[in-house]
Design a protein around this motif. Structure first.
Motif, short mmCIF file in Angstrom:
data_model
loop_
_atom_site.label_atom_id
_atom_site.label_comp_id
_atom_site.label_asym_id
_atom_site.label_seq_id
_atom_site.Cartn_x
_atom_site.Cartn_y
_atom_site.Cartn_z
N GLY A 157 0.90 -1.11 0.12
CA GLY A 157 -0.04 0.14 0.08
C GLY A 157 0.92 1.30 -0.11
N THR A 171 -4.80 6.37 2.54
CA THR A 171 -3.95 5.10 2.37
C THR A 171 -4.61 4.36 1.35
N ARG A 173 -4.49 0.35 -0.60
CA ARG A 173 -3.88 -0.96 -0.30
C ARG A 173 -4.52 -2.03 -0.92
#
Length: 256
Positions: A157, A171, A173
């Motif tokens: 990620g 984020t 991922r």
């Protein structure tokens, strides 16, 4: 994520200046060698910052989740252990937690979850408006029978932060589990309150290859007790049928 103390000691005059101060405080908290503790919890998105070499940090909490009216679960200690190796690299152990799940007919399932071993490599050096870190992790199949995947499930990620007039972080991922791919994404909007408090709102998406996607609205509050200790509370609301109904969390983090 919690801002550097030195970045927010400014008295804001006018809405525009307040937003700029918020952006710079949030940016410095995650990109510089932060004076104050900077945590991955609460919420989905990771901090861009890494733990200083020789330091280690414990992040823990209690969480409660209601997938629907007939099910609920709670877990603790939701432990994350982060250890600094270099100025730009840390290793972490996360998802160390015991869970109790109540099923529709009143049965209960309890046990330990599969922990996750990972590393975070910060690509920036705390300069400029944009920060980026690479994540690499794998689940370790040692959880109890009801919760283990019986596989080493890898994931990669990117954690990022943008310190503009409207600060943003997130984020993204990708996880491979049993030959299926899941993409998870978070987009976080923080707002600082003084030099020791942060409120945030976050959109979280869990996009699954062979099942319904899940979308969440997460909110949270973080309070610095001092530069090395933090309290937090959080809540999440499912935005579609693929997500759960509601979830709550509270936690404590400490840097050593």
């Amino acid at each position: 994520m919690v801002m550097r103390k030195s970045a927010v000691g400014i008295i804001c005059r006018g809405a525009t200046r307040s937003v700029v101060v918020t952006a710079m405080a949030f940016l410095h908290s995650s990109l510089a060698s932060a004076q104050a503790i900077d945590t991955n919890r609460p919420g989905f998105s990771f901090a861009v910052s890494t733990i200083a070499p020789g330091d280690w940090q414990v992040e823990s909490g209690l969480s409660w989740n209601e997938p629907n009216a007939d099910n609920e679960s709670w877990s603790l200690p939701a432990l994350d252990l982060r250890i600094g190796l270099t100025q730009a690299l840390e290793v972490y152990f996360t998802n160390i937690s015991w869970q109790n799940t109540r099923l529709p007919l009143g049965d209960e399932v309890t046990g330990w979850l599969d922990p996750v071993l990972g590393a975070k490599w910060r690509l920036d050096q705390g300069e400029g408006p944009f920060g980026l870190a690479i994540l690499a992790q794998v689940s370790v199949p040692v959880g109890d029978r009801a919760y283990t995947s019986d596989r080493w499930d890898p994931a990669v990620g990117l954690a990022w932060i943008l310190g503009t007039a409207i600060p943003l972080a997130g984020t993204a991922r990708v996880t491979i589990a049993d030959d299926e791919v899941q993409f998870d994404n978070g987009l976080k909007l923080p707002y600082t309150l003084g030099d020791r408090q942060v409120l945030f709102a976050e959109w979280e998406a869990n996009l699954r290859e062979d099942s319904q996607d899940a979308h969440w609205l997460n909110t949270g509050y973080q309070f610095l007790l001092d530069d090395d200790r933090q309290l937090d509370i959080s809540a999440g609301w499912g935005l579609n049928d693929g997500a759960g109904d509601f979830r709550l969390g509270a936690g404590f983090s400490m840097r050593f």
